[in-house]
Structure formats: structure tokens, C-alpha cells
Scaffold this motif. Structure first.
Motif, PDB file in Angstrom:
ATOM      1  N   GLY A  25      -4.519   5.563   3.297  1.00 52.98           N
ATOM      2  CA  GLY A  25      -3.537   4.509   3.085  1.00 52.98           C
ATOM      3  C   GLY A  25      -3.300   3.681   4.329  1.00 52.98           C
ATOM      4  O   GLY A  25      -3.222   2.441   4.261  1.00 52.98           O
ATOM      5  N   ASN A  51      -2.142   4.228  -3.512  1.00 52.70           N
ATOM      6  CA  ASN A  51      -2.842   5.250  -2.736  1.00 52.70           C
ATOM      7  C   ASN A  51      -2.096   6.581  -2.677  1.00 52.70           C
ATOM      8  O   ASN A  51      -2.709   7.621  -2.422  1.00 52.70           O
ATOM      9  CB  ASN A  51      -3.054   4.736  -1.304  1.00 52.70           C
ATOM     10  CG  ASN A  51      -3.518   5.822  -0.363  1.00 52.70           C
ATOM     11  OD1 ASN A  51      -4.666   6.247  -0.391  1.00 52.70           O
ATOM     12  ND2 ASN A  51      -2.610   6.304   0.489  1.00 52.70           N
ATOM     13  N   ALA A  68     -11.543   2.433   3.227  1.00 52.69           N
ATOM     14  CA  ALA A  68     -10.704   1.237   3.324  1.00 52.69           C
ATOM     15  C   ALA A  68     -11.507  -0.043   3.158  1.00 52.69           C
ATOM     16  O   ALA A  68     -11.018  -1.023   2.579  1.00 52.69           O
ATOM     17  CB  ALA A  68      -9.961   1.224   4.658  1.00 52.69           C
ATOM     18  N   VAL A 120      -1.905  -1.486  -3.954  1.00 50.49           N
ATOM     19  CA  VAL A 120      -2.844  -0.380  -3.777  1.00 50.49           C
ATOM     20  C   VAL A 120      -2.080   0.922  -3.963  1.00 50.49           C
ATOM     21  O   VAL A 120      -1.271   1.317  -3.118  1.00 50.49           O
ATOM     22  CB  VAL A 120      -3.502  -0.416  -2.383  1.00 50.49           C
ATOM     23  CG1 VAL A 120      -4.501   0.741  -2.248  1.00 50.49           C
ATOM     24  CG2 VAL A 120      -4.207  -1.755  -2.150  1.00 50.49           C
ATOM     25  N   SER A 125       1.137   4.820   2.935  1.00 51.21           N
ATOM     26  CA  SER A 125       0.313   4.146   3.947  1.00 51.21           C
ATOM     27  C   SER A 125       0.697   4.459   5.380  1.00 51.21           C
ATOM     28  O   SER A 125       0.403   3.682   6.291  1.00 51.21           O
ATOM     29  CB  SER A 125       0.358   2.630   3.716  1.00 51.21           C
ATOM     30  OG  SER A 125       1.669   2.159   3.501  1.00 51.21           O
ATOM     31  N   ILE A 177      -6.321   1.453   4.890  1.00 47.80           N
ATOM     32  CA  ILE A 177      -6.332   0.313   3.973  1.00 47.80           C
ATOM     33  C   ILE A 177      -5.326  -0.732   4.430  1.00 47.80           C
ATOM     34  O   ILE A 177      -5.622  -1.939   4.446  1.00 47.80           O
ATOM     35  CB  ILE A 177      -6.031   0.770   2.533  1.00 47.80           C
ATOM     36  CG1 ILE A 177      -7.191   1.626   1.994  1.00 47.80           C
ATOM     37  CG2 ILE A 177      -5.796  -0.442   1.627  1.00 47.80           C
ATOM     38  CD1 ILE A 177      -6.902   2.262   0.645  1.00 47.80           C
ATOM     39  N   ALA A 178      -4.126  -0.296   4.785  1.00 44.57           N
ATOM     40  CA  ALA A 178      -3.111  -1.234   5.266  1.00 44.57           C
ATOM     41  C   ALA A 178      -3.605  -1.977   6.494  1.00 44.57           C
ATOM     42  O   ALA A 178      -3.421  -3.201   6.614  1.00 44.57           O
ATOM     43  CB  ALA A 178      -1.819  -0.475   5.583  1.00 44.57           C
ATOM     44  N   ALA A 215     -11.611  -0.948  -0.401  1.00 39.06           N
ATOM     45  CA  ALA A 215     -10.321  -1.424  -0.886  1.00 39.06           C
ATOM     46  C   ALA A 215     -10.074  -2.866  -0.467  1.00 39.06           C
ATOM     47  O   ALA A 215      -9.557  -3.678  -1.250  1.00 39.06           O
ATOM     48  CB  ALA A 215      -9.204  -0.518  -0.374  1.00 39.06           C
ATOM     49  N   VAL A 219       1.397  -7.087   4.824  1.00 38.05           N
ATOM     50  CA  VAL A 219       1.285  -5.752   4.247  1.00 38.05           C
ATOM     51  C   VAL A 219       2.609  -5.009   4.350  1.00 38.05           C
ATOM     52  O   VAL A 219       3.216  -4.937   5.425  1.00 38.05           O
ATOM     53  CB  VAL A 219       0.186  -4.927   4.946  1.00 38.05           C
ATOM     54  CG1 VAL A 219       0.041  -3.555   4.281  1.00 38.05           C
ATOM     55  CG2 VAL A 219      -1.148  -5.676   4.897  1.00 38.05           C
ATOM     56  N   VAL A 259       0.869  -1.182   0.000  1.00 35.77           N
ATOM     57  CA  VAL A 259       0.000   0.000   0.000  1.00 35.77           C
ATOM     58  C   VAL A 259       0.899   1.223   0.000  1.00 35.77           C
ATOM     59  O   VAL A 259       1.660   1.451   0.945  1.00 35.77           O
ATOM     60  CB  VAL A 259      -0.930   0.038   1.226  1.00 35.77           C
ATOM     61  CG1 VAL A 259      -1.878   1.235   1.127  1.00 35.77           C
ATOM     62  CG2 VAL A 259      -1.724  -1.263   1.345  1.00 35.77           C
ATOM     63  N   THR A 260       0.838   2.019  -1.047  1.00 43.24           N
ATOM     64  CA  THR A 260       1.695   3.201  -1.107  1.00 43.24           C
ATOM     65  C   THR A 260       1.072   4.347  -0.316  1.00 43.24           C
ATOM     66  O   THR A 260      -0.142   4.443  -0.184  1.00 43.24           O
ATOM     67  CB  THR A 260       1.944   3.638  -2.563  1.00 43.24           C
ATOM     68  OG1 THR A 260       0.729   4.130  -3.144  1.00 43.24           O
ATOM     69  CG2 THR A 260       2.482   2.490  -3.393  1.00 43.24           C
TER      70      THR A 260
END
Length: 264
Positions: free
Chosen positions: A20, A89, A234, A87, A15, A23-24, A237, A34, A12-13
Motif C-alpha cells: 500500500g 489494498n 506498485a 485502491v 497505505s 502504491i501510494a 497499480a 494521494v 489507497v487503503t
């Protein structure tokens, strides 16, 4: 619905905060390993500690670097050669009038918001296709379909992400790799919170009032009449990263609170 991402690996960029980070956290809670990314090691370490403190047994690692540059992308790829879930992000925004946006800003926004995802997807999606399974996501925005006059450069990059996402999905047809874009609406992320906090301090009013006035004035079409939370974005995602989302690809999925006035 039970989403199980055990044995899946995710990157996940951007993050270390905001959407971000949420989502992580969500992917880690579903069992994925992750990789947290951020500009500094300190921020990466803080994010890993934050998630680990909330999720027992979370599988986490981190890579620090500027993914808005080619060198940063190459650094991440060297450290993490393959992944199952990507991802994209990472993104920046800045309210600025069109006539005040110099070339340097246009290029910086394109590098960070668009090329960061292009570079990583170009590498990681090839491995996904060879293995016959993968998930690529681009965090776009409702600003990609309703370009905001107060930051045209941002909106243009978010539209570009939609085009990249759909085009990549077409390129990966039949491979078992899905590619989708997520379009959040106004969301209470760290960056947005700082922006509204600054306005609230200048005006001497509560942040909540600034948020309400923003929705009423700038996003009156919102159906939820509030900012979304990072966790609400999130959740989408995490679903799109799952086995259950195997027939959803080439899509632009809105988590915008109904801001975009469209039936599709």
C-alpha cells in the motif's frame, strides 16, 4: 510511457506500509494527490513523511481509522467525499490450519479483506460514474486462485475480491470507470517480512534462507524464484490507474512471478 496523474485524486487503503505504501508513493510520483490511510494517526503521519521525503512536491493528505469496520469507512467518506482513483489494498493474513479457524476469524477476515473494499467502492464508484472517469482496484492475491492450505480463510477472501471486482466492472460498463484486481504473488512486504523474520529467529538462520526455502517448498512454480518487491507490485497499480489503461477493465492482473501455472 509517461504516466501523468496530475489533477487526479487517489485513495489507497492500508497505505502506511508494504504494498500500500509503495502504491501510494508511485501514484504521488505520477502527480496524483494521494490520501494515505491507516489505523493510527502516527502511522499515517510517518507514511506521509516517508513519501514526502522521497518525492519533491508530493501532494499528500491522510485519514486515520479502522477501515475494516463500517464506522471506519463512514469516517473516511465523511473526510474525503470523492476520489478519482480507489485502491482497495487493506488486508490481513494469518497462517492457521482450517480446523483451528473459529467463526470469529472467518468474520474478521471477511470484514477487513472484502467488506472494506465493498463499502468504499459502493460509495466512490458512483461519483466516478457520474463524472465519466474513474479507477477502482482490488489487491487480491494468487492465493485467490490457488487456495493455500495453511490459511484457507485468507484465500477465500481473496477469491471473493476477484468476484466483487469483476461484478463491479460489469455494473459500470460504459461509464468510463475501470475496475480491476491485482494478484500479487509472494511479496516482501512488511507483514511477510515480519513473518519470515520470526521463523528465521526461531530457527537461527538468515531471513534470506527462509525466503528461499519458502519459495522452494510452498511456491515451487515461481518462475522468478524469489519474492517480488512491493515496488514491482506498485508499478502495475500505477499503470492501471493511468489514462493508458483505459481498455483494461474486469481483469485479474497477475504480478505473481509466474506462480500461477496458467496461460491466461
Amino acid at each position: 510511457m509517461h504516466i501523468d496523474l496530475n489533477r487526479r485524486h487517489a485513495i489507497v487503503t492500508g497505505s502506511t506500509a508494504g504494498i500500500g505504501l509503495a502504491i501510494a508513493r508511485g501514484l504521488a510520483a505520477a502527480g496524483a494527490h494521494v490520501v494515505i490511510t491507516g489505523r493510527t494517526q502516527a502511522r499515517v503521519d510517518d507514511a506521509i513523511a516517508d513519501i514526502a521525503g522521497q518525492i519533491d512536491g508530493a501532494q499528500l493528505s491522510g485519514v486515520a481509522g479502522d477501515l475494516g469496520t463500517r464506522a471506519g469507512a463512514e469516517q473516511l467518506i465523511a473526510a474525503v467525499p470523492d476520489t478519482d482513483i480507489l485502491v482497495n489494498n487493506l488486508g490481513i493474513f494469518e497462517p492457521k490450519g482450517f480446523f483451528d479457524i473459529p467463526d470469529a476469524d472467518w468474520l474478521r477476515f471477511f470484514e477487513v479483506n472484502v467488506m472494506s473494499g465493498v463499502r468504499l467502492a459502493r460509495h466512490y464508484a458512483q461519483g466516478m460514474a457520474k463524472r465519466g472517469w474513474g479507477r477502482v482496484q482490488f489487491l487480491s492475491s494468487e492465493s485467490g486462485v490457488q487456495i493455500p492450505a495453511e490459511m484457507v480463510h485468507y484465500g477465500v477472501t481473496k477469491t471473493a475480491q476477484l468476484a466483487v471486482s469483476r461484478g463491479l466492472a460489469e455494473s459500470l460498463a460504459g461509464t468510463g470507470v475501470t475496475v480491476n484486481a491485482i494478484l500479487p504473488g509472494p511479496t516482501r512486504s512488511e507483514g511477510v517480512g515480519d513473518f519470515f523474520g520470526k521463523i528465521a529467529a526461531e530457527q537461527g538462520v538468515p531471513v534470506e534462507q527462509v525466503e528461499r526455502e519458502f519459495i522452494a517448498t510452498h511456491r515451487p512454480s515461481s518462475l522468478i524464484k524469489r519474492l517480488a518487491t512491493v515496488d514491482e507490485v506498485a508499478h502495475m497499480a500505477v499503470y492501471l490507474a493511468s489514462e493508458q489503461a483505459s481498455a483494461t477493465t474486469g481483469a485479474a492482473v497477475r504480478v505473481d512471478g509466474g506462480v500461477v501455472r496458467s496461460v491466461i
